[in-house]
Design a protein around this motif. Structure first.
Motif, PDB file in Angstrom:
ATOM      1  N   ILE A   3       0.862  -1.187   0.000  1.00  0.00           N
ATOM      2  CA  ILE A   3       0.000   0.000   0.000  1.00  0.00           C
ATOM      3  C   ILE A   3       0.893   1.229   0.000  1.00  0.00           C
ATOM      4  N   VAL A   4       0.769   2.058  -1.006  1.00  0.00           N
ATOM      5  CA  VAL A   4       1.548   3.305  -1.024  1.00  0.00           C
ATOM      6  C   VAL A   4       0.614   4.430  -0.620  1.00  0.00           C
ATOM      7  N   GLY A   5       0.905   5.043   0.536  1.00  0.00           N
ATOM      8  CA  GLY A   5       0.024   6.055   1.132  1.00  0.00           C
ATOM      9  C   GLY A   5      -0.412   5.569   2.494  1.00  0.00           C
ATOM     10  N   ASN A   6      -0.213   6.413   3.504  1.00  0.00           N
ATOM     11  CA  ASN A   6      -0.440   6.023   4.901  1.00  0.00           C
ATOM     12  C   ASN A   6      -1.512   6.917   5.504  1.00  0.00           C
ATOM     13  N   SER A   7      -2.462   7.341   4.650  1.00  0.00           N
ATOM     14  CA  SER A   7      -3.465   8.282   5.116  1.00  0.00           C
ATOM     15  C   SER A   7      -4.838   7.587   5.023  1.00  0.00           C
ATOM     16  N   LEU A  49      -1.974  -1.204  -3.797  1.00  0.00           N
ATOM     17  CA  LEU A  49      -2.903  -0.069  -3.746  1.00  0.00           C
ATOM     18  C   LEU A  49      -2.107   1.223  -3.891  1.00  0.00           C
ATOM     19  N   ILE A  50      -2.529   2.073  -4.819  1.00  0.00           N
ATOM     20  CA  ILE A  50      -1.921   3.398  -4.948  1.00  0.00           C
ATOM     21  C   ILE A  50      -2.881   4.381  -4.279  1.00  0.00           C
ATOM     22  N   ILE A  70      -6.108   8.847 -11.469  1.00  0.00           N
ATOM     23  CA  ILE A  70      -6.017   7.454 -11.920  1.00  0.00           C
ATOM     24  C   ILE A  70      -7.421   6.940 -12.238  1.00  0.00           C
ATOM     25  N   GLU A  71      -7.510   6.267 -13.373  1.00  0.00           N
ATOM     26  CA  GLU A  71      -8.810   5.717 -13.784  1.00  0.00           C
ATOM     27  C   GLU A  71      -9.076   4.425 -12.998  1.00  0.00           C
ATOM     28  N   VAL A  72     -10.242   4.361 -12.380  1.00  0.00           N
ATOM     29  CA  VAL A  72     -10.619   3.140 -11.638  1.00  0.00           C
ATOM     30  C   VAL A  72     -12.063   2.789 -11.982  1.00  0.00           C
ATOM     31  N   TYR A 100      -4.784  -1.410  -7.582  1.00  0.00           N
ATOM     32  CA  TYR A 100      -5.977  -0.657  -7.204  1.00  0.00           C
ATOM     33  C   TYR A 100      -5.562   0.780  -6.860  1.00  0.00           C
ATOM     34  N   ALA A 101      -6.547   1.686  -6.846  1.00  0.00           N
ATOM     35  CA  ALA A 101      -6.237   3.073  -6.455  1.00  0.00           C
ATOM     36  C   ALA A 101      -7.467   3.672  -5.791  1.00  0.00           C
TER      37      ALA A 101
END
Ligand code: FAD
Length: 438
Positions: free
Chosen positions: A10-14, A112-113, A272-274, A286-287
């Protein structure tokens, strides 16, 4: 350089990243999880950073989850590392330490972005002067808090959510605050002219100068490289020793771009397109949150919704799906709840009536209280409540459940209107939790 492999990266810790961890574990998955952030700190509530300046929240109140979160959820945190070089064939990213330390390569099965947003900084000379800052991170708010003793006059450029919250916080701490906004009203994406004027009055009554239809043309410094004044479009000059740039946030998509993950066109704001399952164009990637689009249940389309609950729920849904469950994120819309100097305001969905067939609005404006509901074929599509927000929860429930209000539409904005007056079947529906994220 150390290489490690994780089931989930997981990139992002928020909001988005933490939602994802909780979604994965909620689905009962015991796989290994790594969380990466280039901010070198425990997960915190970003919407509170301006309250840290104001002083009504202290550092210990900033934590989004308890300090033992990573341990108790079996997460290996990499805090103070920037993730770069996403390679979808090798299924890996490189971690570059932001404060010295060992480089790592992390391999993953699923990614996960949740890289959030970055401040939009206009191309203007003088923005590198000491005392000029965006207001996006804990570090920036601590930096401003640390300067307060030396700041008499502050200027905030931008009167969106971040600008208004910053101006309010500073108004409690420094001698004078001016808020400069290019549009003809503050908080324009989440208000209408009436509610915006009411919020503006609340700022002005509390000593904040609100300058509309204008912007900063030049930022000037003193001989020591500190900000000294700004020149506005009309030639007037505002002296200042602090300038906060708050004119918007753009999706932070560098990592996704490096990996060739599809983005939405810039015409639609980029990002990012999801799909509603938070899947990107890349298998197993995933994003969510400010870096990605999300499904708006009011418009029915995908759009940027840079709001905390959208990021958290999107992350949680992504986590559930990454862990093999089947969930969709269909609960987002443009929803805001703010309070400026004791003047509360809630808005959601359409705040202006679309000029299309079938739309109507009902309004009640008395004294310092304003309520407006936008309907399409008797279904609530948007609302604003300003000065009083007591029934906002009921209206939001009706809106989310797309309840036809025909039989009680005339009562919606009366004093008597309450859940007890709703048909039994409607009462049950709006009490339902959002089952998709449970
Ligand atoms: C001052 C302020 C007030 C706000 N008030 C409200 C409010 O009242 N209500 C509301 O709903 N929303 C509010 N918001 C918006 C809300 O904070 C965001 O919508 C939310 O934080 C988005 O969460 P996120 O997880 O998508 O990303 P973020 O919170 O932006 O976190 C993303 C994280 O990923 C890190 N990162 C990015 N790229 C990399 C990389 N390559 N490698 C490692 N780490 C990386 C970033 O540094 C950051 O720590 C506010 C925001 C601000 C700044």
């Amino acid at each position: 350089m150390a290489t490690k492999k994780f089931d989930y990266l997981i990139v992002g810790n928020s909001a988005g990243g933490i939602g994802c961890v909780e979604g994965i574990r909620r689905a009962g998955q015991k796989g290994s999880i790594a969380v990466v952030s280039d901010e070198d700190c425990h997960t915190y509530a970003r919407p509170l950073i301006t309250h840290l300046i104001e002083g009504d929240v202290e550092m210990k109140g900033m934590d989004f989850r308890p300090r033992n979160f990573y341990g108790s959820f079996g997460v290996e945190p990499f805090l103070g590392y920037r993730a770069e070089g996403l390679d979808l064939e090798k299924r890996s990213v490189r971690l570059r330490p932001t404060n010295g330390g060992t480089r790592h390569t992390l391999r993953f099965d699923r990614l996960l972005i949740a890289t959030g947003g970055k401040p939009f900084i206009p191309p203007m000379a003088g923005l590198d002067l000491d005392g000029v800052t965006p207001m996006i991170t804990l570090k920036q708010s601590l930096d401003v808090r640390g300067r307060l003793g030396r700041v008499r006059r502050a200027v905030v450029l931008g009167a969106g959510l971040i600008g208004t919250k910053t101006a309010e916080a500073l108004a409690h701490r420094v001698e004078s605050v001016s808020m400069v906004e290019l549009a003809d009203r503050i908080l324009s994406p989440v208000t209408d002219p009436v509610s915006s004027a009411m919020a503006t009055e609340s700022f002005r009554n509390n000593g904040v100068e609100v300058l509309l239809n204008t912007t900063i043309e030049e930022v000037r410094g003193d001989a020591r490289g500190r900000v000294k004044e700004v020149k506005l479009k009309d030639g007037s000059v505002l002296p200042c020793d602090l300038l906060v740039i708050a004119i918007g946030v753009r999706p932070r998509t560098e990592l996704a771009e490096e990996g060739g993950v599809a983005l939405v066109s810039m015409k639609l704001g980029g990002g990012i397109e999801v799909d509603v399952k938070m899947r990107t164009s890349a298998e197993g990637v995933y994003a969510c949150g400010d870096c990605a689009h999300a499904h708006d249940f009011v418009t029915g389309g995908m759009r940027l919704l840079p709001l905390w609950p959208n990021a958290y729920i999107g992350g949680r849904i992504a986590g559930l799906n990454m862990a093999g469950a089947e969930h969709s994120h269909r609960w987002a819309t443009n929803m805001n709840s703010v309070d400026f100097f004791g003047f509360p305001m809630v808005s959601a969905g359409f705040t202006l009536k679309p000029e299309k067939k079938g739309y109507e609005e009902i309004v009640r404006h008395e004294g310092g209280q304003y309520a407006k509901i936008v309907l399409k074929d008797d279904v609530i599509q948007g609302l604003i409540m300003a000065g009083h927000v007591d029934r906002a929860g009921i209206y939001l429930g009706l809106m989310r459940e797309k309840v036809k209000t025909t039989s009680f539409k005339e009562q919606l904005l009366t004093d008597e209107f309450a859940v007890v007056h709703l048909p039994a079947e409607v009462k049950e529906r709006i009490k339902q939790p959002i089952t998709e994220i449970e």
